[in-house]
Write a protein that holds these residues in place. Sequence first.
Motif, mmCIF file in Angstrom:
data_model
loop_
_atom_site.group_PDB
_atom_site.id
_atom_site.type_symbol
_atom_site.label_atom_id
_atom_site.label_comp_id
_atom_site.label_asym_id
_atom_site.label_seq_id
_atom_site.Cartn_x
_atom_site.Cartn_y
_atom_site.Cartn_z
ATOM 1 N N ASN A 3 0.814 -1.211 0.000
ATOM 2 C CA ASN A 3 0.000 0.000 0.000
ATOM 3 C C ASN A 3 0.843 1.255 0.000
ATOM 4 O O ASN A 3 0.574 2.220 -0.702
ATOM 5 C CB ASN A 3 -0.869 0.009 1.268
ATOM 6 N N HIS A 4 1.868 1.191 0.833
ATOM 7 C CA HIS A 4 2.766 2.316 0.975
ATOM 8 C C HIS A 4 3.422 2.643 -0.364
ATOM 9 O O HIS A 4 3.479 3.802 -0.775
ATOM 10 C CB HIS A 4 3.812 1.947 2.022
ATOM 11 N N ASN A 5 3.870 1.587 -1.039
ATOM 12 C CA ASN A 5 4.501 1.795 -2.341
ATOM 13 C C ASN A 5 3.547 2.446 -3.328
ATOM 14 O O ASN A 5 3.937 3.340 -4.082
ATOM 15 C CB ASN A 5 4.961 0.455 -2.907
ATOM 16 N N GLY A 9 4.004 5.882 -5.269
ATOM 17 C CA GLY A 9 3.908 5.904 -6.729
ATOM 18 C C GLY A 9 2.925 6.955 -7.204
ATOM 19 O O GLY A 9 3.217 7.734 -8.106
ATOM 20 N N ILE A 10 1.756 6.989 -6.555
ATOM 21 C CA ILE A 10 0.745 7.976 -6.947
ATOM 22 C C ILE A 10 1.276 9.388 -6.750
ATOM 23 O O ILE A 10 1.122 10.267 -7.596
ATOM 24 C CB ILE A 10 -0.555 7.763 -6.126
ATOM 25 N N PHE A 11 1.956 9.586 -5.626
ATOM 26 C CA PHE A 11 2.528 10.895 -5.323
ATOM 27 C C PHE A 11 3.474 11.349 -6.432
ATOM 28 O O PHE A 11 3.351 12.446 -6.977
ATOM 29 C CB PHE A 11 3.268 10.820 -3.985
ATOM 30 N N GLU C 28 21.050 2.358 -2.962
ATOM 31 C CA GLU C 28 20.078 2.450 -1.866
ATOM 32 C C GLU C 28 18.698 2.893 -2.362
ATOM 33 O O GLU C 28 18.031 3.698 -1.746
ATOM 34 C CB GLU C 28 20.553 3.441 -0.789
ATOM 35 N N LEU C 29 18.302 2.350 -3.517
ATOM 36 C CA LEU C 29 17.030 2.785 -4.100
ATOM 37 C C LEU C 29 15.854 2.509 -3.171
ATOM 38 O O LEU C 29 14.931 3.307 -3.062
ATOM 39 C CB LEU C 29 16.807 2.078 -5.449
ATOM 40 N N GLU C 30 15.954 1.384 -2.471
ATOM 41 C CA GLU C 30 14.853 1.025 -1.582
ATOM 42 C C GLU C 30 14.702 2.073 -0.481
ATOM 43 O O GLU C 30 13.596 2.493 -0.144
ATOM 44 C CB GLU C 30 15.133 -0.357 -0.976
ATOM 45 N N HIS C 35 12.130 6.888 1.848
ATOM 46 C CA HIS C 35 12.200 8.256 2.380
ATOM 47 C C HIS C 35 11.420 9.253 1.530
ATOM 48 O O HIS C 35 11.008 10.292 2.043
ATOM 49 C CB HIS C 35 13.653 8.689 2.550
ATOM 50 N N ILE C 36 11.215 8.926 0.238
ATOM 51 C CA ILE C 36 10.299 9.770 -0.537
ATOM 52 C C ILE C 36 8.918 9.665 0.082
ATOM 53 O O ILE C 36 8.183 10.648 0.204
ATOM 54 C CB ILE C 36 10.280 9.336 -2.022
#
Lengths: 462, 244, 253
Positions: A3-5, A9-11, C28-30, C35-36
């Motif tokens: 969900n967080h991802n 992504g939407i952001f 460190e893409l993850e 953090h985004i």
Amino acid sequence: MRNHNVTIGIFIVSGLALFTLVLFTIGNEHKAFSPHVDLHTEFANISGLTKGSDVQVAGFDAGEIADIEVPKSPSGRFRLVLRIDQRLNPLVRTDSLVTVDSEGIVGDKFVQIHGGSANAREAAASTTLPSKEPLSLADLLESSNDLINGANGTMKGVQGKLDGTLDAATKTINNANDLIVGIKQGKGTVGMLLRDQTTATEIQQAVANGEQATVSVKQASASLKHASGQADALVSDFASRGLGGKVDQTLLSARGAAGNLDSISGQLHQTMTEALGEDGRGVDAGGNIQQSLSNLTETTGNMAADTEALKHEFFFKGFFKHRGYYSLADLDPTTYRNDRVFTNPDNGRAWLEAARLFEQTSNGQERLTTEGKLQIEEAIAELGDGALNGPLVIEGYSSQSDSGTQLAASHSRALLVLHYIHARYQVDLRNIGAVALRNTPPPGVHKETWDGVCIMALKASS
Amino acid sequence: MSSENSVTLHGVSKSFGEKQVLDNVSFSVGRGEAICVLGRSGTGKSVTLKLILALLKPDAGNIRIGDDEITQLEGQELSRVRRRMGFLFQSGALFDSLSLHDNLALPLRRLTKKSKDEIEEIIDRVLGQVELAGDKHKMPRELSGGMQKRAGLARALVFEPETLLVDEPSSGLDRITASEIDDLLLDQKVRRGSAMIIVTHDLHGARRVGDRFAVLDKGRLAGLGRPQDLEKHENETVRRLVGG
Amino acid sequence: MIGIFDFVGAVGLFGLRVIGSVFRIPFELEQIWRHIGEAGVRSLALVLSAGLALGVVMTLHTRGALVMFGATAMIPKLQSLGFFVEIGPLVAALLVAGRVGAGNGAVLADMRATEQIDAIEALSMDSFKFLVVPRVVACVIALPLLTVFMDFCGILGGYLSEYTLSHISLHLYLTRAFQGMQWSNFVPPTLKALVFGFIIGTISCFFGYTTNEGAEGVGRAATSSVVVSSLLIILADVILVKIIFLTFPGSAT
């Protein structure tokens, strides 16, 4: 986590989408994505235009300034590359004039390409279009300021002088009026009155006053003429720049007013000369004075109106029009018959017969009988309450056989009634006029001929 | 492994500003040996551990991990040497944003090419060793102090280190919990043959786990030897710390 | 005085180290992604509501003055220009400095105090690369996006406020808002937010990562992060605006 991802992504996607949207909206504004044509023009002074300033073709937002080449020497000119929407290219001809305009007083500067003439060739890409150097707002304001100051000064001068003139003229009229009233009240014959030293002095005094008034009016008109000359020059300057339409009109009106004053003063002068010339011939002098007096009153009425206009507003546009007629003093029979304002069947009319109104005096002139005066008063009463406030026209008719006498008699009849009404009711002279119609009433009043007078109250103009 | 010693300190000095924390300290620890570092508070015991792991750089002296001079290493090389050591921090130092499972999985995922299944297997094994197998999805804040310390130990063990550096294993714990930790350490030493350097105040635990004591006093190595030898040491501080 | 230079030098080196580390593996893409989420998504509600409110307020203020000059047609353009050029990037940056800056400062200082940073190092991971770089990069990426959202909300707020007063149509409002707008009025100021993001990320991580004063240092690191990054954002803005003017002379309207 999943969900967080999705949220992140939407952001990111919606942020980028918004960014792109704004980018394209701005791009469309500048027609960056539509086919365009580059045209050139040159200015010695680009008055603050920058790269990216708007370009309009015949007022339509067409594109922007793509580049500005700076001249290499003071004699050179800035070369502007105007990038416009190809769809508007057909409007731009080789003779299309390019100017620098501004969006209102505080707005941006932009380039205006005026539509060319239809028979000139369409401007191909890279054509250098003719340009007209911009007139800065500061220059414009300065010159119109000068104009207004000049006109203001003149107006003040004119006002002062006219006030003096009017006073003098009024005094004259009052003097003359007294005389006439004296005559009418039968204090001795006219000849006697005129031979009487006091009366003669009074008349002379009146005449002298009148003359002085004339001179003053002439001076006033001279300075007005000067002003109008000055104004003329500015007007032509404005006209050539295609600006200041309103100022233009105002100045034209001012010129008209000045011309009016001029003719008034001429009339006044003539009147005075006439009065002076007939001094010796006692009998005619009475009629003459009467005549002069009516001229003078008309003139003064006009002058008063003109002066009021000048006093109250600089932009006199439409002053006379608001009153529904031009000037009752200017009424000439032909215009009168054909003017719908006067022939309007709704106008109130009171027909008075000559036989009951007038009687012959010993010298062949006519005067109002006592019965006639009563009739006039009744007629006025019949015309209603408003009659004395609204414009009144006294139509004079005479059924004399020869046309010369017809005119003279109808004229003098109209004036006799006019003066009586004026003296009896203190009607504003600007609102009352006389017209000599010989023996034929205007069309539409259902009367073939008339002998006497018709008092007509104009229906309030719409 | 050519050197018989796992960790060797030689003439190590460290100061923070004016304060001399370590002054010319030398000792070594061999495989299967546990050395307990004792000393009064603020005598640079924890600093010694951080120097060994190269979290701090010494002002002078050499620190060798096996054959590698760790003070000279950087980047990948340093990383390779560090992986041979496990560090149990005083408070466990679990990453509070990650679950217990992820705390252990993180270094494995990042530093090894092990498959997901292998990683899960290792995690289950080490958590089993510290008896936390049922708590692997808990967050660190949900664990008690003793559990956190055991979890920290589990994380220190994921790379199966040759050397275990332990900072105050019993601090903040009751005696029973502390002795559970000591049992786990002892188990590591005996069963896996790990070298251990244990910084502690807990003499009871130290005597259970430690083979030798190194006593620091005012930055100097005041005494080094078996506990029973140090009890008769000439330095009074050493005698008192060792509990003679 | 020397303290200031010491600080500037340390921060400068720290910033350079960040830049140098960004392009080294691991990327460190993850962590960046995570953090985004922290810096961007979780600041979104704050930025959106602040933008909307500011949009409304700004129109209320400018409207009076513009009506006085009879320039009501300029209201949308003033609004869009105001937000695109300055309010959007600056206010978004200050909000993020408050929220994310304080968060980074406190979290890193706490990790330092509880030896988590040492633990990461002990596990052979590069704590700087693992903790600092993703935070800075996330700020750099998130802030321009947040700026765009701020711009959007500002114009929306302006429109709502204007609509209640004059019932202007959305289409006319937008047409006027974008009339004569240049890319240089939008792109450089939005990219300015990249720099702001870098400032917020670097300053907050600097205070968090380098503080080693136990629990009490945590609060101080958070406060210092917010104060110093807010101040630097405004100072940097002065310089950036000048640079934008020099680079895009057309945007100096």
